[in-house]
Each structure stands twice: as C-alpha cells, then as structure tokens.
Write a protein that holds these residues in place. Structure first.
Motif, mmCIF file in Angstrom:
data_model
loop_
_atom_site.group_PDB
_atom_site.id
_atom_site.type_symbol
_atom_site.label_atom_id
_atom_site.label_comp_id
_atom_site.label_asym_id
_atom_site.label_seq_id
_atom_site.Cartn_x
_atom_site.Cartn_y
_atom_site.Cartn_z
ATOM 1 N N GLN A 68 0.835 -1.199 0.000
ATOM 2 C CA GLN A 68 0.000 0.000 0.000
ATOM 3 C C GLN A 68 0.870 1.250 0.000
ATOM 4 O OE1 GLN A 68 -2.239 -2.347 3.236
ATOM 5 N NE2 GLN A 68 -3.128 -0.324 3.203
ATOM 6 N N TYR A 69 0.251 2.364 -0.328
ATOM 7 C CA TYR A 69 0.899 3.666 -0.263
ATOM 8 C C TYR A 69 0.595 4.257 1.113
ATOM 9 C CZ TYR A 69 0.680 3.085 -5.352
ATOM 10 O OH TYR A 69 0.780 2.611 -6.631
ATOM 11 N N ALA A 70 1.457 3.999 2.079
ATOM 12 C CA ALA A 70 1.187 4.387 3.467
ATOM 13 C C ALA A 70 0.968 5.889 3.609
ATOM 14 C CB ALA A 70 2.322 3.929 4.376
ATOM 15 N N ASP A 71 1.782 6.701 2.956
ATOM 16 C CA ASP A 71 1.648 8.155 3.074
ATOM 17 C C ASP A 71 0.325 8.636 2.500
ATOM 18 O OD1 ASP A 71 4.130 8.263 4.258
ATOM 19 O OD2 ASP A 71 5.181 8.859 2.432
ATOM 20 N N ARG A 72 -0.031 8.120 1.321
ATOM 21 C CA ARG A 72 -1.297 8.525 0.691
ATOM 22 C C ARG A 72 -2.469 8.148 1.586
ATOM 23 N NH1 ARG A 72 -3.134 5.825 -4.917
ATOM 24 N NH2 ARG A 72 -3.639 4.101 -3.542
ATOM 25 N N GLU A 73 -2.402 6.965 2.141
ATOM 26 C CA GLU A 73 -3.481 6.490 3.002
ATOM 27 C C GLU A 73 -3.608 7.347 4.256
ATOM 28 O OE1 GLU A 73 -4.702 2.338 5.209
ATOM 29 O OE2 GLU A 73 -3.168 2.309 3.660
ATOM 30 N N GLU A 74 -2.480 7.668 4.871
ATOM 31 C CA GLU A 74 -2.486 8.473 6.093
ATOM 32 C C GLU A 74 -3.023 9.883 5.831
ATOM 33 O OE1 GLU A 74 0.783 10.028 9.282
ATOM 34 O OE2 GLU A 74 0.966 7.959 8.587
ATOM 35 N N VAL A 75 -2.590 10.492 4.751
ATOM 36 C CA VAL A 75 -3.061 11.836 4.404
ATOM 37 C C VAL A 75 -4.571 11.816 4.168
ATOM 38 C CG1 VAL A 75 -2.981 13.626 2.616
ATOM 39 C CG2 VAL A 75 -0.857 12.684 3.531
ATOM 40 N N HIS A 76 -5.036 10.789 3.468
ATOM 41 C CA HIS A 76 -6.475 10.686 3.194
ATOM 42 C C HIS A 76 -7.265 10.586 4.502
ATOM 43 C CE1 HIS A 76 -9.987 9.714 0.733
ATOM 44 N NE2 HIS A 76 -10.335 8.989 1.773
ATOM 45 N N ILE A 78 -6.377 11.669 7.466
ATOM 46 C CA ILE A 78 -6.314 12.955 8.168
ATOM 47 C C ILE A 78 -7.326 13.928 7.590
ATOM 48 C CG2 ILE A 78 -4.866 15.000 8.546
ATOM 49 C CD1 ILE A 78 -2.476 13.008 8.794
ATOM 50 N N ILE A 79 -7.393 13.997 6.274
ATOM 51 C CA ILE A 79 -8.351 14.901 5.623
ATOM 52 C C ILE A 79 -9.775 14.521 5.998
ATOM 53 C CG2 ILE A 79 -9.310 15.578 3.375
ATOM 54 C CD1 ILE A 79 -6.388 15.388 2.296
ATOM 55 N N THR A 80 -10.072 13.228 5.993
ATOM 56 C CA THR A 80 -11.420 12.777 6.365
ATOM 57 C C THR A 80 -11.734 13.145 7.813
ATOM 58 O OG1 THR A 80 -11.268 10.959 4.779
ATOM 59 C CG2 THR A 80 -12.962 10.786 6.481
ATOM 60 N N HIS A 81 -10.767 12.995 8.700
ATOM 61 C CA HIS A 81 -10.979 13.339 10.109
ATOM 62 C C HIS A 81 -11.239 14.833 10.276
ATOM 63 C CE1 HIS A 81 -9.085 9.568 12.099
ATOM 64 N NE2 HIS A 81 -9.682 9.262 10.971
ATOM 65 N N VAL A 82 -10.514 15.647 9.552
ATOM 66 C CA VAL A 82 -10.726 17.099 9.624
ATOM 67 C C VAL A 82 -12.123 17.446 9.130
ATOM 68 C CG1 VAL A 82 -9.992 19.330 8.695
ATOM 69 C CG2 VAL A 82 -8.273 17.701 9.507
ATOM 70 N N LYS A 83 -12.517 16.879 7.996
ATOM 71 C CA LYS A 83 -13.868 17.126 7.471
ATOM 72 C C LYS A 83 -14.924 16.706 8.487
ATOM 73 C CE LYS A 83 -12.895 16.417 2.533
ATOM 74 N NZ LYS A 83 -13.182 15.503 1.397
ATOM 75 N N ALA A 84 -14.722 15.542 9.106
ATOM 76 C CA ALA A 84 -15.690 15.048 10.094
ATOM 77 C C ALA A 84 -15.750 15.953 11.316
ATOM 78 C CB ALA A 84 -15.341 13.617 10.496
ATOM 79 N N ALA A 85 -14.591 16.472 11.720
ATOM 80 C CA ALA A 85 -14.532 17.330 12.912
ATOM 81 C C ALA A 85 -15.279 18.639 12.715
ATOM 82 C CB ALA A 85 -13.081 17.604 13.289
ATOM 83 N N ILE A 86 -15.276 19.163 11.500
ATOM 84 C CA ILE A 86 -15.945 20.444 11.255
ATOM 85 C C ILE A 86 -17.362 20.270 10.717
ATOM 86 C CG2 ILE A 86 -13.788 21.691 10.945
ATOM 87 C CD1 ILE A 86 -14.222 21.595 7.922
ATOM 88 N N SER A 87 -17.779 19.029 10.552
ATOM 89 C CA SER A 87 -19.107 18.738 10.026
ATOM 90 C C SER A 87 -20.119 18.620 11.155
ATOM 91 C CB SER A 87 -19.069 17.432 9.237
ATOM 92 O OG SER A 87 -20.370 17.022 8.897
ATOM 93 N N ASP A 88 -21.375 18.863 10.819
ATOM 94 C CA ASP A 88 -22.457 18.646 11.775
ATOM 95 C C ASP A 88 -22.774 17.158 11.918
ATOM 96 O OD1 ASP A 88 -22.744 21.347 12.203
ATOM 97 O OD2 ASP A 88 -24.303 21.586 10.678
#
Length: 150
Positions: A68-76, A78-88
C-alpha cells in the motif's frame, strides 16, 4: 522486472482493497452508530478477503503483490478526520468518503475485467463486481438513512 497489464491491474485492486479495509477500520472508531460500525466491519472483512485472494492470483504470475501507499493512506485519513470534525454529521462524512473509494474500486474491477485474465481470476473479478455493487447499495442506503435522521 516489468509487470504486465494484468499484474498492474490486480496490484491496483489489491492496494485499493487494502486501503479501503484500513479506512473502514479507522471509520469504525469514529462513527456514532452501531449499525454503521457493523456495516463497516462487514465490508472491511470482505475487502480483506478480496485482497488476499487477488494477492494469491498475483503470486501465481511469479511476482509479489505491491504494498500500500502508506503516506497517501495516512493523508487521506487525516483529511477525512478534519472534514468530520468540522461537520455537523461525522457519520455522513465517513459514509461519503467510503462511497467515493468504493466507486474507485468498482471502476478498477471493471477495467480489470476488460483485460484477458486467467479464467479463474476473471470469474472472481465478476463476483467482486457484483459484490461491489451490493456494497455501494448498502452504503448509499446507510447515507440516505443517516440524512433522514439528521
């Protein structure tokens, strides 16, 4: 050693199934509904099995499956977590993210089916395509139910 187009296609599927499995595992820890946890775990288990079966098909061609592409997976993630954190509604964010990745997997399976694979691999890819359609349907139903309860 250069990989042929079948090996490349199968390796891409393996990587995407393994990444999806990891993303489902991660999402289980962040969704707020036990039915979603169960759904995600079920899909994750199916993806892990698919990656294992496809890995064996690649090994039969004389090469090792790609990692797997560990860096790509980790970045993805993180982005999902940020979106979830600012979402209702974090559940919707994780569902939409999973649906998007599943659509990529479906596209990769379709592309692999256009190649001349060994008969057993071709048959397994057809099973995976039907399964992927069912997975997308289940995720879309969960998203619709999530949106209606918001």
């Amino acid at each position: 050693m250069l990989l042929d187009e079948n090996q490349v296609a199968l390796n891409e599927l393996i990587v995407h199934f393994r990444e999806a499995s990891d993303h489902f595992t991660d999402a289980i820890d962040h969704v707020e509904h036990s039915k979603l946890e169960t759904l995600f775990a079920d899909i994750r288990n199916g993806h892990t099995k698919a990656a294992d079966v496809l890995s064996e098909a690649v090994r039969k061609t004389g090469v090792l499956p790609r990692a797997q592409y560990a860096d790509r997976e980790e970045v993805h993630q993180i982005i999902t977590h940020v979106k979830a954190a600012i979402s209702d509604d974090a559940n919707q964010v994780f569902l939409k993210d999973r649906i998007e990745h599943e659509q990529q997997i479906e596209r990769l399976i379709t592309e692999a089916l256009e190649l001349q694979m060994p008969t057993d691999t071709q048959a397994y890819l057809e099973i995976l395509l039907a399964s992927e359609s069912a997975v997308l349907s289940r995720l879309n139903d969960a998203l619709a139910n999530c949106a209606s309860t918001s």
